[in-house]
Design a protein around this motif. Structure first.
Motif, PDB file in Angstrom:
ATOM      1  N   TYR A 168       0.738  -1.042   0.538  1.00  0.00           N
ATOM      2  CA  TYR A 168       0.469  -0.076  -0.028  1.00  0.00           C
ATOM      3  C   TYR A 168       0.832   1.434   0.030  1.00  0.00           C
ATOM      4  CZ  TYR A 168      -4.313  -2.881   1.209  1.00  0.00           C
ATOM      5  OH  TYR A 168      -5.361  -3.920   1.163  1.00  0.00           O
ATOM      6  N   HIS A 169       0.458   2.299  -1.092  1.00  0.00           N
ATOM      7  CA  HIS A 169       1.019   3.331  -0.548  1.00  0.00           C
ATOM      8  C   HIS A 169      -0.068   4.529  -0.342  1.00  0.00           C
ATOM      9  CE1 HIS A 169       3.161   7.109  -2.519  1.00  0.00           C
ATOM     10  NE2 HIS A 169       3.653   6.435  -2.058  1.00  0.00           N
ATOM     11  N   LYS A 170       0.240   5.540   0.720  1.00  0.00           N
ATOM     12  CA  LYS A 170      -0.902   6.206   1.165  1.00  0.00           C
ATOM     13  C   LYS A 170      -2.220   5.674   1.095  1.00  0.00           C
ATOM     14  CE  LYS A 170       2.290  10.487  -1.010  1.00  0.00           C
ATOM     15  NZ  LYS A 170       2.130  11.126  -1.752  1.00  0.00           N
ATOM     16  N   GLY A 171      -1.905   4.456   1.902  1.00  0.00           N
ATOM     17  CA  GLY A 171      -3.437   4.552   1.814  1.00  0.00           C
ATOM     18  C   GLY A 171      -4.353   3.605   0.608  1.00  0.00           C
ATOM     19  N   GLU A 172      -3.633   3.306  -0.667  1.00  0.00           N
ATOM     20  CA  GLU A 172      -4.014   2.681  -1.563  1.00  0.00           C
ATOM     21  C   GLU A 172      -3.699   1.751  -2.063  1.00  0.00           C
ATOM     22  OE1 GLU A 172      -5.046   5.604  -4.650  1.00  0.00           O
ATOM     23  OE2 GLU A 172      -5.958   7.051  -3.701  1.00  0.00           O
ATOM     24  N   ARG A 173      -3.919   0.629  -2.407  1.00  0.00           N
ATOM     25  CA  ARG A 173      -3.536  -0.914  -2.902  1.00  0.00           C
ATOM     26  C   ARG A 173      -2.663  -0.650  -4.139  1.00  0.00           C
ATOM     27  NH1 ARG A 173      -4.048  -5.182  -6.584  1.00  0.00           N
ATOM     28  NH2 ARG A 173      -3.282  -7.249  -5.006  1.00  0.00           N
ATOM     29  N   VAL A 174      -0.995  -0.514  -4.057  1.00  0.00           N
ATOM     30  CA  VAL A 174      -0.656  -0.513  -5.191  1.00  0.00           C
ATOM     31  C   VAL A 174      -0.109  -2.027  -6.362  1.00  0.00           C
ATOM     32  CG1 VAL A 174       1.976  -0.248  -5.750  1.00  0.00           C
ATOM     33  CG2 VAL A 174       1.260   0.978  -3.438  1.00  0.00           C
ATOM     34  N   GLU A 175      -0.735  -1.248  -7.206  1.00  0.00           N
ATOM     35  CA  GLU A 175      -1.107  -2.395  -8.599  1.00  0.00           C
ATOM     36  C   GLU A 175      -0.018  -1.669  -9.793  1.00  0.00           C
ATOM     37  OE1 GLU A 175      -5.299  -1.644  -9.999  1.00  0.00           O
ATOM     38  OE2 GLU A 175      -6.370  -2.251  -8.142  1.00  0.00           O
ATOM     39  N   PHE A 176       1.119  -2.437 -10.337  1.00  0.00           N
ATOM     40  CA  PHE A 176       1.712  -2.581 -11.174  1.00  0.00           C
ATOM     41  C   PHE A 176       1.575  -2.469 -12.245  1.00  0.00           C
ATOM     42  CE2 PHE A 176       3.535  -4.116  -7.508  1.00  0.00           C
ATOM     43  CZ  PHE A 176       4.433  -4.144  -6.673  1.00  0.00           C
ATOM     44  N   SER A 177       2.450  -1.955 -13.843  1.00  0.00           N
ATOM     45  CA  SER A 177       1.960  -2.065 -15.065  1.00  0.00           C
ATOM     46  C   SER A 177       2.329  -3.382 -15.497  1.00  0.00           C
ATOM     47  CB  SER A 177       3.139  -1.291 -15.530  1.00  0.00           C
ATOM     48  OG  SER A 177       4.342  -1.397 -15.796  1.00  0.00           O
ATOM     49  N   GLN A 178       1.729  -3.731 -16.112  1.00  0.00           N
ATOM     50  CA  GLN A 178       2.023  -4.979 -16.964  1.00  0.00           C
ATOM     51  C   GLN A 178       3.753  -4.835 -17.092  1.00  0.00           C
ATOM     52  OE1 GLN A 178      -0.998  -5.624 -20.584  1.00  0.00           O
ATOM     53  NE2 GLN A 178      -1.500  -3.905 -19.808  1.00  0.00           N
ATOM     54  N   ASP A 179       3.694  -4.272 -17.785  1.00  0.00           N
ATOM     55  CA  ASP A 179       5.348  -4.381 -17.957  1.00  0.00           C
ATOM     56  C   ASP A 179       6.566  -4.846 -17.416  1.00  0.00           C
ATOM     57  OD1 ASP A 179       5.155  -1.314 -17.252  1.00  0.00           O
ATOM     58  OD2 ASP A 179       5.921  -1.159 -19.814  1.00  0.00           O
ATOM     59  N   PHE A 180       5.275  -4.013 -16.004  1.00  0.00           N
ATOM     60  CA  PHE A 180       6.682  -3.718 -14.373  1.00  0.00           C
ATOM     61  C   PHE A 180       7.565  -5.293 -14.322  1.00  0.00           C
ATOM     62  CE2 PHE A 180       6.759  -4.125 -10.281  1.00  0.00           C
ATOM     63  CZ  PHE A 180       8.402  -3.253 -10.119  1.00  0.00           C
ATOM     64  N   HIS A 181       6.327  -6.147 -14.347  1.00  0.00           N
ATOM     65  CA  HIS A 181       6.238  -7.487 -13.427  1.00  0.00           C
ATOM     66  C   HIS A 181       7.788  -8.277 -13.973  1.00  0.00           C
ATOM     67  CE1 HIS A 181       3.075  -8.559 -11.359  1.00  0.00           C
ATOM     68  NE2 HIS A 181       2.157  -7.565 -12.272  1.00  0.00           N
TER      69      HIS A 181
END
Length: 202
Positions: A168-181
């Motif tokens: 989480y970051h600033k209370g929001e769940r972190v979602e990653f870009s497709q290419d980040f993985h």
């Protein structure tokens, strides 16, 4: 109350080289045309490491065509025209987070891309790593492309990518870009096994 509709960016027509999966040049075209044709093209990714085994990530602007609002590497960008991967990487550091590029170490290439509405952005991509000691308040975001930047623990990111925990970051769940993985997993492998990857322990 309905949330206001976010107007997506209109891609510029910068020239891209079209490549095959082995990174051999097979053509060229304007960026939006290459995306629509689902053709591979070159990108550069930079992962900036800092103190206490942290890495700098950026949150993509909600206006971005691909992966809007999702978190990704420190900076990234298309390799345009006849530019090299390294020239592209250094340029994106300055443009996206407003600092002079640190010394960048080339880690290798990985196939990384994102998809949306039948289009593809990405292909054979060079991954670079550099070290910076800087607070996020000292960075100047490219507001049209970057929503936020912050430091994250490498261990926390590894756990989130593996599904072992949520981040989480600033209370929001972190979602990653497709290419980040694929890019970050490639970096992690080098980080755990290679003395080339810079850290504050050096």
């Amino acid at each position: 109350m309905n949330n206001p509709k976010i107007e997506r960016e209109i891609p510029d027509r910068e020239p891209l080289l079209v490549v095959d999966i082995h990174d051999r040049v097979i053509g060229s075209g304007a960026k939006p045309d290459v995306h629509k044709a689902r053709q591979w093209h070159r990108q550069s990714y930079v992962i900036i490491t800092g103190e206490n085994e942290k890495v700098l990530l950026q949150q993509r602007s909600p206006r971005r065509q691909f992966d809007p609002g999702r978190w990704t590497t420190s900076v990234s960008g298309h390799v345009t025209g006849s530019d090299s991967y390294l020239v592209s990487a250094r340029r994106e550091v300055h443009e996206e987070i407003g600092v002079e590029s640190p010394e960048l170490i080339y880690l290798g290439k990985v196939l990384a891309y994102s998809e949306t509405e039948g289009e593809i952005c990405g292909g054979p991509s060079a991954v670079f790593v550099g070290f910076l000691q800087v607070g996020v308040g000292s960075l100047s975001r490219q507001e049209a492309e970057v929503e936020d930047v912050d430091w994250f623990s490498i261990d926390d990111l590894e756990a989130a990518l593996s599904g072992a925990s949520e981040l989480y970051h600033k209370g929001e769940r972190v979602e990653f870009s497709q290419d980040f993985h694929p890019v970050f997993e490639f970096f992690l492998d080098k980080y755990r096994t290679s003395s080339k990857v810079p850290s504050d322990n050096e």
